[in-house]
Design a protein around this motif. Structure first.
Motif, mmCIF file in Angstrom:
data_model
loop_
_atom_site.group_PDB
_atom_site.id
_atom_site.type_symbol
_atom_site.label_atom_id
_atom_site.label_comp_id
_atom_site.label_asym_id
_atom_site.label_seq_id
_atom_site.Cartn_x
_atom_site.Cartn_y
_atom_site.Cartn_z
ATOM 1 N N TYR A 113 0.828 -1.202 0.000
ATOM 2 C CA TYR A 113 0.000 0.000 0.000
ATOM 3 C C TYR A 113 0.864 1.255 0.000
ATOM 4 O O TYR A 113 0.669 2.166 -0.813
ATOM 5 N N ILE A 114 1.822 1.317 0.911
ATOM 6 C CA ILE A 114 2.708 2.480 0.923
ATOM 7 C C ILE A 114 3.723 2.390 -0.207
ATOM 8 O O ILE A 114 4.217 3.409 -0.706
ATOM 9 N N GLY A 115 4.035 1.164 -0.663
ATOM 10 C CA GLY A 115 4.948 1.011 -1.782
ATOM 11 C C GLY A 115 4.430 1.683 -3.042
ATOM 12 O O GLY A 115 5.189 2.329 -3.780
ATOM 13 N N ARG A 116 3.140 1.549 -3.305
ATOM 14 C CA ARG A 116 2.563 2.198 -4.483
ATOM 15 C C ARG A 116 2.605 3.717 -4.377
ATOM 16 O O ARG A 116 2.867 4.423 -5.356
ATOM 17 N N ILE A 117 2.349 4.225 -3.182
ATOM 18 C CA ILE A 117 2.398 5.676 -2.985
ATOM 19 C C ILE A 117 3.816 6.198 -3.204
ATOM 20 O O ILE A 117 4.029 7.204 -3.884
#
Length: 330
Positions: free
Chosen positions: A207-211
């Motif tokens: 989730y934070i990787g995509r951001i």
């Protein structure tokens, strides 16, 4: 251009003292981005209230033994004298008194206040460490995918898609249910807490990787990155010295919004019986025990309110922090 006139039509003259005061006045000082963000955050009273509640909860978790010694009883001590032998419920309905601020549990008479306070330690510890793990993995891989592109971006992006499609709750229930009481050199609560941190933290990083990947794709085209390349800077230097400092704001924002999600996830696992095992106090475990005694509302009310207030405080603070650090997103 003429000087300003007074009501009688004559020119106004500035007093010498005023001219000297203006010349000797203090120079205007610039403000850093952190100071500007703090100024915005101070105006948001709701966010500051949420931050105050978060700090209070952290202090409660840290000083739980001291608080319980002052206002409660050991969380696993039975008080059978307060329980009716016929109904297995507290004799006066709740057991709330000066000695038991939140009442006592049915059947065994354990102090609810003490168990709620100790439950904060488990919930916040797991949520913070799992969030730290997710943020570390997601930030590193997301920045690498966005900066290097090509096959590196393709491999990491496909890994994100696999993890996002993974049935996390089912996997957590299965894994937590089959792990023995002693493994990896750990046992008891230490093993269960470590297992929950790994499950929640490791499988939530996409989730934070995509951001971070999206933010990096934007940053790598900026002028200061081109300047660093032109001076001979290599990839690791640019990532850790140029990009990561500019990603602090989204990292902080997402972390504050991810913590309440992890608190709810841990409570759900404990509610289903695959979290930290009894008699260790957890908010989800207390709610699970309270289901059998739905006619005694205080047993469910206090741990439920603890989860509600904690999640709400983190969300309010996270929203305010997002507005302060990135006002364009409002």
């Amino acid at each position: 251009m003429t000087a300003p006139l007074d009501v009688s039509g004559q020119e106004l003259q500035a007093a010498p003292e005023a001219v000297l005061d203006g010349a000797q006045g203090k120079a205007i000082e610039g403000r850093s981005l952190g100071q500007i963000a703090w100024t915005r955050l101070k105006r948001d009273k709701v966010a500051l209230t949420g931050a105050g509640v978060v700090i209070f909860l952290i202090l409660v978790a840290i000083f739980a033994p001291l608080i319980v010694s002052w206002f409660g009883h050991p969380p696993n001590d039975f008080n059978q004298d307060l329980i009716s032998s016929e109904t297995l419920a507290p004799k006066d309905g709740t057991g709330i008194s000066a000695d038991h601020l939140f009442g006592v549990e049915p059947v065994n008479g354990r102090d609810i206040f003490s168990r709620v306070v100790y439950g904060a330690r488990i919930s916040l510890l797991i949520a913070f460490l799992a969030t730290l793990l997710s943020v570390a993995i997601g930030t590193l891989l997301g920045v690498m995918a966005g900066y290097f592109g090509g096959w590196v971006d393709s491999v990491i992006s496909k890994a994100m898609d696999v993890f996002l499609a993974f049935p996390l709750l089912v996997f957590a229930i299965a894994l937590a249910g089959v792990v023995p009481d002693s493994a990896f050199g750990l046992s008891g609560d230490a093993l269960r807490v470590s297992l929950l941190i790994f499950i929640i933290g490791f499988f939530n990083w996409p989730y934070i990787g995509r951001i971070m990947r999206g933010q990096t794709l934007s940053l790598r085209e900026r002028e200061f990155i081109d300047a660093a390349r032109s001076l001979g800077a290599r990839g690791p230097y640019i990532i850790f010295r140029e990009m990561l400092p500019n990603l602090v704001a989204p990292i902080l924002i997402y972390a504050t919004l991810l913590i309440p999600t992890n608190i709810l996830f841990e409570a759900a696992l404990s509610f289903l019986g695959v979290g930290v095992r009894p008699p260790t106090a957890t908010w989800g475990g207390m709610l699970s025990d309270a289901v059998r005694f739905y006619t005694i509302p205080h047993f469910m009310f206090f741990p439920g309110m603890a989860i509600f207030i904690t999640v709400l405080a983190f969300n309010l603070f996270g929203d305010g922090l997002r507005d302060a650090l990135d006002p364009r997103a409002r």
